[in-house]
Write an enzyme that holds these catalytic residues in place. Sequence first.
Site, PDB file in Angstrom:
ATOM      1  CG  HIS A 165      -1.669  -1.229   1.483  1.00 31.53           C
ATOM      2  ND1 HIS A 165      -2.946  -1.475   1.028  1.00 31.53           N
ATOM      3  CD2 HIS A 165      -1.278  -2.361   2.146  1.00 31.53           C
ATOM      4  CE1 HIS A 165      -3.320  -2.694   1.423  1.00 31.53           C
ATOM      5  NE2 HIS A 165      -2.323  -3.250   2.090  1.00 31.53           N
ATOM      6  CB  SER A 286      12.358  23.010 -14.364  1.00 37.20           C
ATOM      7  OG  SER A 286      11.524  24.144 -14.406  1.00 37.20           O
ATOM      8  CE  LYS A 292      10.348  20.554 -11.163  1.00 43.34           C
ATOM      9  NZ  LYS A 292       9.299  19.679 -10.719  1.00 43.34           N
ATOM     10  CD  GLU A 299       7.770  12.690 -15.222  1.00 45.10           C
ATOM     11  OE1 GLU A 299       6.757  13.359 -14.965  1.00 45.10           O
ATOM     12  OE2 GLU A 299       8.877  13.214 -15.439  1.00 45.10           O
TER      13      GLU A 299
END
Length: 467
Positions: A165, A286, A292, A299
């Site tokens: 979980h 970024s 970043k 992704e």
Amino acid sequence: MTSSSKPKSSNAMWGGRFADGPDAIMEAINASIGFDRRMAAQDIEGSRAHAAMLAAQGIITDSDAEAIREGLLTVLSEIETGSFKFSTALEDIHMNVEARLRELIGEPAGRLHTARSRNDQVALDFRMWVRDQVDAALGGIVALQKSLLSQAEAGADWVMPGFTHLQTAQPVTWGHHMLAYVEMLGRDHSRFADARARMNESPLGAAALAGTSFDIDRDATAAALSFDRPSANSLDAVADRDFALDFLSAASICAMHLSRLAEELVIWSSAQFRFVALSDRFSTGSSIMPQKKNPDAAELIRAKVARIFGANTALIMVMKGLPLTYSKDMQEDKEQTFDAADNLMLALAAMTGMVADMAPQKENLEIAAASGFSTATDLADWLVRTLDMPFRDAHHVTGSLVKLAEDKGCDLPDLDLADMQSVHAQITEAVFDVLGVHNSVASRTSYGGTAPSEVRKQIARWKEKLQ
Ligand code: ARG
């Protein structure tokens, strides 16, 4: 195009039966050359095998077969060097190749299509194309397994939290976690290998649908094209696209596995986790936030399963209502399969690079492994083993100790013996031995368990297997 334009005056392909050429819209919806040119090499290989067989059977002369062979090699080199002029009017790769062959060698070109149809031809070409992709997938999977295995070996005994979980469950080893993906990919590998074995029957010689009256040798063409055997039913041979569905479903499951690993890398590389540092080579910055470092490759891999599974669904939908045998619907089998294959190979390669490059953060993994009462199960097991408590009661006692630690704002190993004994009087000092994460993982020596000793055995097994 907003309206249909005037038909052409003559028909490039079916001049005998057709007085008019196709409407421009008809040509646009009908032509597949824009994409099936990707099967040019397979088409030419299949034609060469067919022509050689026709000559060996005395159906065409040796000199015609030789002219065809030479001509096809010229066509192939024209396609490979980019000088070939593809024509939409000629519909597809099969007609484009044959038309160019006719320009090059004249009359013998017209004999190539003896005892063959575009129906068995396209079934053959596409099957060979998919078979090549299966081989590429098998290679890509092994490369990724090797990357994971190196990571597993480097950190066979590093501890990290195991989750259920996405809540801290029990400490596990880094090597064990890496090997979980090696196992998944092993099943993917066997799915592709199964698909390959099943698809490896040659449809060539099924002709339009019913076979042919010419004395062809289907065993010879099957062998020449590295198939195990010719397909046994000509209707099935031209109507079947299972081989592509087998590929796409194996690809979907494999992409799903890649997506799960990608998701873990996204989570692990976040500032909140810091379990791994991704390399610059597989991250992006970024445009506005200088701090970043984004896990874009992960992704995108996570997203690839959507289009791969989409292709699988699309082809099942195309096929489900088709009466035997060939229907033009089946031309819609290719684009999505091509796209799915391209993206699977890209995802496998990107994941292989990312895994090879990533730097697991040993200390952060260890700190995380020891937090969140991760050794509560070890404590309960100790109560069972040492005090002969039924597991359910031990679970209850441990729950009370977790609650106590939580109230005190500390973790289980930080409680002192008096705290422990306030919950259960018979607990002794020895309990602290099982509360450390290294002891915890070392104790899980059941077959397939997370103990470093077990993990090393599995690493050795996989190393041998992947040689
Ligand atoms: N371009 C066609 C396809 O991809 C080739 C087969 C055409 N056969 C036919 N009977 N029209 O399916």
